[in-house]
Design an enzyme around this catalytic site. Sequence first.
Site, PDB file in Angstrom:
ATOM      1  N   ASN A 160       1.169  26.134-111.241  1.00 55.69           N
ATOM      2  CA  ASN A 160       1.094  26.460-109.807  1.00 55.69           C
ATOM      3  C   ASN A 160       0.581  27.868-109.549  1.00 55.69           C
ATOM      4  O   ASN A 160       0.036  28.149-108.481  1.00 55.69           O
ATOM      5  CB  ASN A 160       2.445  26.246-109.129  1.00 55.69           C
ATOM      6  CG  ASN A 160       2.658  24.780-108.800  1.00 55.69           C
ATOM      7  OD1 ASN A 160       1.723  23.996-108.823  1.00 55.69           O
ATOM      8  ND2 ASN A 160       3.876  24.401-108.499  1.00 55.69           N
ATOM      9  N   GLU A 164       6.445  21.779-117.887  1.00 48.62           N
ATOM     10  CA  GLU A 164       6.580  23.205-118.187  1.00 48.62           C
ATOM     11  C   GLU A 164       8.058  23.467-118.487  1.00 48.62           C
ATOM     12  O   GLU A 164       8.920  23.152-117.660  1.00 48.62           O
ATOM     13  CB  GLU A 164       6.136  24.050-116.998  1.00 48.62           C
ATOM     14  CG  GLU A 164       4.631  23.991-116.764  1.00 48.62           C
ATOM     15  CD  GLU A 164       4.199  24.748-115.512  1.00 48.62           C
ATOM     16  OE1 GLU A 164       3.280  25.568-115.620  1.00 48.62           O
ATOM     17  OE2 GLU A 164       4.775  24.507-114.424  1.00 48.62           O
ATOM     18  N   HIS A 207       9.753  21.607-115.429  1.00 45.60           N
ATOM     19  CA  HIS A 207       8.881  21.339-114.282  1.00 45.60           C
ATOM     20  C   HIS A 207       7.934  20.186-114.587  1.00 45.60           C
ATOM     21  O   HIS A 207       7.024  20.307-115.411  1.00 45.60           O
ATOM     22  CB  HIS A 207       8.097  22.610-113.905  1.00 45.60           C
ATOM     23  CG  HIS A 207       7.281  22.431-112.681  1.00 45.60           C
ATOM     24  ND1 HIS A 207       6.032  22.990-112.514  1.00 45.60           N
ATOM     25  CD2 HIS A 207       7.525  21.723-111.545  1.00 45.60           C
ATOM     26  CE1 HIS A 207       5.560  22.647-111.335  1.00 45.60           C
ATOM     27  NE2 HIS A 207       6.437  21.871-110.732  1.00 45.60           N
ATOM     28  N   SER A 263       9.261  24.102-108.337  1.00 38.44           N
ATOM     29  CA  SER A 263       7.864  24.429-108.606  1.00 38.44           C
ATOM     30  C   SER A 263       7.570  25.887-108.332  1.00 38.44           C
ATOM     31  O   SER A 263       6.529  26.376-108.715  1.00 38.44           O
ATOM     32  CB  SER A 263       6.904  23.569-107.788  1.00 38.44           C
ATOM     33  OG  SER A 263       7.513  22.953-106.721  1.00 38.44           O
TER      34      SER A 263
END
Length: 295
Positions: free
Chosen positions: A191, A153, A141, A120
Amino acid sequence: MAEIKTVAVLGCGLMGSGIAEICAKAGYQTWVREITDELAQKGKTSIEKSLSRAVEKGKLPAEERAAALGRIRTATDLEALRDADIVIEAVTEDLDLKNEMFRTLDRACPEHTIFASNTSSLTIADMAAATKRPDRVVGLHFFNPVPVMKLVEVVRTIATSDETFRHAFAFARSLGKEPISAKDTSGFVVNRLLVPYMLDAIRCLEQGLASTEDIDKGMVLGTNYPMGPFTLCDFVGIDTLLRIAEIMFDEYREARFAPPPLLRRMVAMGYYGRKTKKGFYDYTGESVTPVNLGI
Ligand code: CAA
């Protein structure tokens, strides 16, 4: 590039088990690799439970549960994964650990095997550089809970080949997910935005802006987020959030990624969130109650 038939998932914790579950459900032969037989079995049991819940809710026919489970094999030896067409690592956010695994698999797996990381916050290039196949390394991800969240992702490094990227993108779609393309900078898209938001919520609490419950209520009722920031912190894991913030701060050196002191104190005390039944909230009783954090 070879068709993907066999997937190997490294790590069968919260994310690894979710990834293995959706791969097996999508029809892929799926390896699950853990460091001990006990952990591998524990991971497989959580996949079984999750698939059973889906059957009970009428979302999955019982025979598909059995078929999915039949596609899952467990291993502790990395060499056992040598027939994988794609390897997805979902172990703790420790670059040395990830790279050690990728180096071993680089020797064991055929040339066509794609290496993917579910990191992440670490950068994919730092893993690609540890292998002799940097053009076949990508980020995939996933989001927690993996069976529910639609997004993946797909991250390309400066060395990822177009073919590998296209293959990884199509693979994410084949799992029933909606992929987006992201560059290889720490935190990628989600994130990069979500972590400063969670850290800022903690700073608001430290500064006495409002209570844990009211900040959560504000964001749920005021913006229709499914969870308030503290419920989400507990869901992600306070220890995981600290690790992500440290990595992101290291990458960007921007104050918004700096872990607030309260986050460090909570980790020191073992308040890791839902997994330890105590974080911003206490999950031990009949109802969930906010923890007195001395603010
Ligand atoms: N596995 C499978 N299905 C699950 C599940 C799980 N672990 N948890 C919930 N579900 C399903 C439920 O079965 C339910 O399905 P139906 O509607 O078909 O019955 C549905 O999800 C909704 O669940 P609930 O009714 O139990 O609870 P809810 O409505 O509160 O939803 C939630 C739970 C989906 C987790 C929702 O609260 C949510 O979307 N929260 C935000 C999650 C989020 O932001 N995730 C990203 C975290 S950040 C991250 O992952 C990135 C990182 O790198 C840190």
